[in-house]
Design a protein around this motif. Structure first.
Motif, PDB file in Angstrom:
ATOM      1  N   LYS A 175       0.837  -1.210   0.000  1.00  0.00           N
ATOM      2  CA  LYS A 175       0.000   0.000   0.000  1.00  0.00           C
ATOM      3  C   LYS A 175       0.869   1.257   0.000  1.00  0.00           C
ATOM      4  O   LYS A 175       0.579   2.212  -0.713  1.00  0.00           O
ATOM      5  N   ALA A 176       1.940   1.248   0.786  1.00  0.00           N
ATOM      6  CA  ALA A 176       2.832   2.413   0.846  1.00  0.00           C
ATOM      7  C   ALA A 176       3.567   2.619  -0.474  1.00  0.00           C
ATOM      8  O   ALA A 176       3.796   3.751  -0.894  1.00  0.00           O
ATOM      9  N   SER A 177       3.927   1.531  -1.128  1.00  0.00           N
ATOM     10  CA  SER A 177       4.663   1.624  -2.393  1.00  0.00           C
ATOM     11  C   SER A 177       3.782   2.065  -3.546  1.00  0.00           C
ATOM     12  O   SER A 177       4.268   2.654  -4.512  1.00  0.00           O
ATOM     13  N   ALA A 178       2.504   1.790  -3.469  1.00  0.00           N
ATOM     14  CA  ALA A 178       1.593   2.070  -4.582  1.00  0.00           C
ATOM     15  C   ALA A 178       1.626   3.537  -4.981  1.00  0.00           C
ATOM     16  O   ALA A 178       1.665   3.860  -6.174  1.00  0.00           O
ATOM     17  N   ASP A 179       1.604   4.434  -4.023  1.00  0.00           N
ATOM     18  CA  ASP A 179       1.563   5.856  -4.356  1.00  0.00           C
ATOM     19  C   ASP A 179       2.923   6.403  -4.777  1.00  0.00           C
ATOM     20  O   ASP A 179       2.995   7.496  -5.321  1.00  0.00           O
ATOM     21  N   ALA A 231       3.939   4.112 -12.330  1.00  0.00           N
ATOM     22  CA  ALA A 231       3.787   3.194 -13.458  1.00  0.00           C
ATOM     23  C   ALA A 231       2.980   1.942 -13.115  1.00  0.00           C
ATOM     24  O   ALA A 231       2.339   1.361 -13.987  1.00  0.00           O
ATOM     25  N   ILE A 232       2.992   1.536 -11.863  1.00  0.00           N
ATOM     26  CA  ILE A 232       2.257   0.333 -11.470  1.00  0.00           C
ATOM     27  C   ILE A 232       1.293   0.606 -10.314  1.00  0.00           C
ATOM     28  O   ILE A 232       0.887  -0.307  -9.606  1.00  0.00           O
ATOM     29  N   ARG A 233       0.917   1.844 -10.183  1.00  0.00           N
ATOM     30  CA  ARG A 233       0.016   2.245  -9.095  1.00  0.00           C
ATOM     31  C   ARG A 233      -1.291   1.450  -9.126  1.00  0.00           C
ATOM     32  O   ARG A 233      -1.735   0.926  -8.106  1.00  0.00           O
ATOM     33  N   ALA A 234      -1.911   1.347 -10.270  1.00  0.00           N
ATOM     34  CA  ALA A 234      -3.207   0.659 -10.366  1.00  0.00           C
ATOM     35  C   ALA A 234      -3.079  -0.809  -9.965  1.00  0.00           C
ATOM     36  O   ALA A 234      -3.923  -1.333  -9.230  1.00  0.00           O
ATOM     37  N   GLU A 235      -2.033  -1.460 -10.430  1.00  0.00           N
ATOM     38  CA  GLU A 235      -1.832  -2.872 -10.107  1.00  0.00           C
ATOM     39  C   GLU A 235      -1.600  -3.066  -8.604  1.00  0.00           C
ATOM     40  O   GLU A 235      -2.119  -4.001  -7.997  1.00  0.00           O
ATOM     41  N   LEU A 236      -0.824  -2.152  -8.002  1.00  0.00           N
ATOM     42  CA  LEU A 236      -0.543  -2.278  -6.568  1.00  0.00           C
ATOM     43  C   LEU A 236      -1.773  -1.977  -5.723  1.00  0.00           C
ATOM     44  O   LEU A 236      -1.994  -2.621  -4.694  1.00  0.00           O
ATOM     45  N   HIS A 237      -2.572  -1.032  -6.156  1.00  0.00           N
ATOM     46  CA  HIS A 237      -3.825  -0.770  -5.435  1.00  0.00           C
ATOM     47  C   HIS A 237      -4.747  -1.987  -5.527  1.00  0.00           C
ATOM     48  O   HIS A 237      -5.428  -2.331  -4.555  1.00  0.00           O
ATOM     49  N   ASP A 238      -4.755  -2.634  -6.674  1.00  0.00           N
ATOM     50  CA  ASP A 238      -5.550  -3.849  -6.849  1.00  0.00           C
ATOM     51  C   ASP A 238      -5.057  -4.954  -5.912  1.00  0.00           C
ATOM     52  O   ASP A 238      -5.853  -5.640  -5.269  1.00  0.00           O
ATOM     53  N   VAL A 239      -3.739  -5.125  -5.821  1.00  0.00           N
ATOM     54  CA  VAL A 239      -3.162  -6.121  -4.909  1.00  0.00           C
ATOM     55  C   VAL A 239      -3.550  -5.785  -3.471  1.00  0.00           C
ATOM     56  O   VAL A 239      -3.986  -6.664  -2.713  1.00  0.00           O
ATOM     57  N   ALA A 240      -3.408  -4.528  -3.081  1.00  0.00           N
ATOM     58  CA  ALA A 240      -3.733  -4.120  -1.713  1.00  0.00           C
ATOM     59  C   ALA A 240      -5.211  -4.369  -1.406  1.00  0.00           C
ATOM     60  O   ALA A 240      -5.554  -4.832  -0.314  1.00  0.00           O
ATOM     61  N   GLU A 241      -6.072  -4.086  -2.375  1.00  0.00           N
ATOM     62  CA  GLU A 241      -7.507  -4.315  -2.183  1.00  0.00           C
ATOM     63  C   GLU A 241      -7.815  -5.800  -1.988  1.00  0.00           C
ATOM     64  O   GLU A 241      -8.582  -6.179  -1.103  1.00  0.00           O
ATOM     65  N   HIS A 242      -7.184  -6.647  -2.807  1.00  0.00           N
ATOM     66  CA  HIS A 242      -7.391  -8.089  -2.663  1.00  0.00           C
ATOM     67  C   HIS A 242      -6.763  -8.605  -1.365  1.00  0.00           C
ATOM     68  O   HIS A 242      -7.281  -9.547  -0.759  1.00  0.00           O
ATOM     69  N   PHE A 243      -5.672  -7.987  -0.945  1.00  0.00           N
ATOM     70  CA  PHE A 243      -5.064  -8.343   0.336  1.00  0.00           C
ATOM     71  C   PHE A 243      -6.064  -8.111   1.467  1.00  0.00           C
ATOM     72  O   PHE A 243      -6.212  -8.945   2.354  1.00  0.00           O
ATOM     73  N   GLU A 244      -6.730  -6.963   1.426  1.00  0.00           N
ATOM     74  CA  GLU A 244      -7.725  -6.642   2.454  1.00  0.00           C
ATOM     75  C   GLU A 244      -8.793  -7.726   2.517  1.00  0.00           C
ATOM     76  O   GLU A 244      -9.168  -8.187   3.599  1.00  0.00           O
TER      77      GLU A 244
END
Length: 120
Positions: A44-48, A52-65
């Motif tokens: 989550k901290a790295s996403a912002d 270049a990969i913000r959307a993918e990392l937000h998706d990972v964080a959301e699925h992590f939740e």
């Protein structure tokens, strides 16, 4: 800085994927999932920081939740568990496995995006 962050993120993604494979088809209680919370926070901290990969990392964080929310309760005495409780436990375990598979797919998409960016 971004190149170093991407390299670290690749390692984190590989580690997350490995851990998810270890947890595959194993019902996990909340305590079993606790070590993954730190990784979720890192992603989550790295996403912002990584446009270049913000959307993918937000998706990972959301699925992590979603996955972390599926921690199973401790069963009462295993010798005398009512059938209704076993059925509920089994249903929750199947939902947990589904959430794990969704998270695994999100991590794979992020890894693929990282590979594409490395080649570019």
């Amino acid at each position: 800085m971004r190149h170093v962050a991407r390299g670290r993120l690749r390692k984190v993604a590989a580690f997350v994927f490995e851990k998810l494979c270890e947890l595959a088809q194993k019902p996990c209680r909340a305590g079993d999932l606790a070590p993954l919370r730190r990784l979720r926070n890192l992603i989550k901290a790295s996403a912002d920081q990584l446009e270049a990969i913000r959307a993918e990392l937000h998706d990972v964080a959301e699925h992590f939740e979603g996955y972390l929310a599926t921690g199973l309760p401790q069963l009462t005495s295993p010798a005398r568990v009512p059938q209704a409780e076993l059925d509920t436990y089994m249903e929750r375990a199947m939902k947990q496995e589904h959430a794990r598979m969704e998270l695994e797919r999100a991590v794979s998409r992020a890894q693929q995006r990282i590979r594409v960016l490395r080649k570019a």
